[in-house]
Design a protein around this motif. Sequence first.
Motif, short mmCIF file in Angstrom:
data_model
loop_
_atom_site.label_atom_id
_atom_site.label_comp_id
_atom_site.label_asym_id
_atom_site.label_seq_id
_atom_site.Cartn_x
_atom_site.Cartn_y
_atom_site.Cartn_z
N ALA A 22 -3.41 6.87 1.24
CA ALA A 22 -2.45 5.73 1.12
C ALA A 22 -1.61 5.61 2.52
O ALA A 22 -1.39 4.66 3.26
N SER A 23 -1.20 6.92 3.17
CA SER A 23 -0.52 6.76 4.21
C SER A 23 -1.39 6.61 5.56
O SER A 23 -1.03 5.86 6.35
N ALA A 24 -2.57 6.99 5.51
CA ALA A 24 -3.72 6.64 6.71
C ALA A 24 -3.74 5.10 6.63
O ALA A 24 -3.79 4.46 7.69
N VAL A 25 -3.87 4.47 5.51
CA VAL A 25 -4.09 3.05 5.47
C VAL A 25 -2.79 2.27 5.90
O VAL A 25 -2.85 1.40 6.46
N LEU A 51 -7.96 2.04 -3.97
CA LEU A 51 -7.41 1.32 -2.96
C LEU A 51 -8.01 -0.08 -2.71
O LEU A 51 -7.06 -1.06 -2.43
N THR A 52 -9.16 -0.17 -2.28
CA THR A 52 -9.98 -1.15 -1.89
C THR A 52 -9.89 -2.25 -2.88
O THR A 52 -9.68 -3.56 -2.85
N GLU A 53 -9.80 -1.96 -4.29
CA GLU A 53 -9.57 -2.81 -5.40
C GLU A 53 -7.95 -3.46 -5.69
O GLU A 53 -7.88 -4.51 -6.13
N VAL A 89 0.94 -1.29 -0.01
CA VAL A 89 -0.04 0.16 0.14
C VAL A 89 0.80 1.22 0.17
O VAL A 89 0.68 2.13 -0.41
N SER A 90 1.84 1.25 0.75
CA SER A 90 2.74 2.51 0.66
C SER A 90 3.43 2.71 -0.77
O SER A 90 3.62 3.65 -1.20
N VAL A 91 3.90 1.55 -1.11
CA VAL A 91 4.28 1.84 -2.60
C VAL A 91 3.25 2.08 -3.54
O VAL A 91 3.70 3.06 -4.51
#
Length: 386
Positions: free
Chosen positions: A218-221, A138-140, A117-119
């Motif tokens: 993305a950072s939050a996830v 992001l969810t997909e 997720v970070s990348v």
Amino acid sequence: MTDQPAQPALPAVHPTVPRCAHTVDDRPYSTGLEGVIAAETELGLVDGANGCLLYRGYRIGDLVAHGTFAAVANLLWTGTWEPNARLTAGVVPPAVMATLRALPRTVKPMDALRTAVSVWGTTQVLDWPPSEVQARALTEFSPSALAAFVRLRDDRDPIDPDPKLDLVSGFLYQLTGERPDQATARALDAYFIVGAEHGLNASTFAARVITSTKSDMASAVVGAIGALKGPLHGGAPSEVVEQIHKVGSPERAEQWVRDALARGERLMGFGHRVYRAYDPRATALRKVVEAMPTRPNWLELAIEVEDAALKVLEEKYPDRPLKTNVEFYAAAVLQGVGLTPDLFPAAFALARHAGWTAHIIEQASANRLIRPDARYIGAEARDLPA
Ligand code: ACO
């Protein structure tokens, strides 16, 4: 050497040294923020006393019985119920795939997912405010990334997503190379619904704190995955399976539970910070697992362990109800659909993407930097040792 002008003396940093004395701070403090209201949300109601969970007002049992994960995610993001909403597995960008290939094979799936997720965030334009479009992407993405990691670590090639499959079926296909039967896909979809949202739990709070700084989705996830990884939050279902295997047979269940509690161990899949009643997600998942054509062979034993645990916990903690939580039957569903226990926490994270991203959007929509205070209990102001 040239003559240098004489250096002026450094000005004092503080013309007068502040006293820095701290007075007795008698504002309320709650360890673990228990009982503290730290956000307002329209997304999920967790009624721990009555064992009730609502997503935007809809009961979890009804959502599992009549909804899909895509419809539930859409409901959380948009507030509207569209039963035909659709999510499909996303493509893993080359930078993410290269990173997954470079990871040691021993990396835990949650760590691989957090890294992916970070990348992924570096490959996207994630403007403020975070949006439904970002949440959907992001969810997909994440199920495809997790499936790719699992295949790579097992020396198998990743599989491209099949756009004809819904997200959950597509995830299983990318993991195993086989398109799942309807019952299996339905069971995992139900698990994803149940895992999608749960109020201001630790990982969701982490996501909201990060979002409150106006950081990106993305950072939050990434932060949320880090919080979910701990055994007190999302790491329990694999330990549930271990625990059941340790019990071994139904007639040993009660004694095993008594011995474990006497050793000061916690029974995995029991107790909850909020629920005092039976976790409604456990009720929903028990129904799902009992309807599955391929159930784990330890399910009957698990039911015996549950009965014994509830009886003994009630004896030991008569004033603090400790009931079955979601993780207990989650383990059975996840194993039943063919996931290995090391994948359970990451599967939970995939489901919780819906709730995290909905909270991120909600936090941003009325943002205020989350910055609580700490009560200082350290030394008074003092001089450095000479
Ligand atoms: N087994 C045995 N005793 C327990 C359990 C348990 N599962 N849960 C709580 N207790 C005991 C505690 O040891 C404590 O006893 P003490 O007063 O003698 O010290 C008492 O019950 C009160 O427990 P707390 O620690 O105050 O409960 P808390 O709200 O902090 O913890 C938690 C909640 C972390 C979920 C806890 O119940 C636990 O560790 N459960 C096992 C792990 C688990 O199943 N986690 C998944 C949670 S669900 C989720 O995150 C999706």
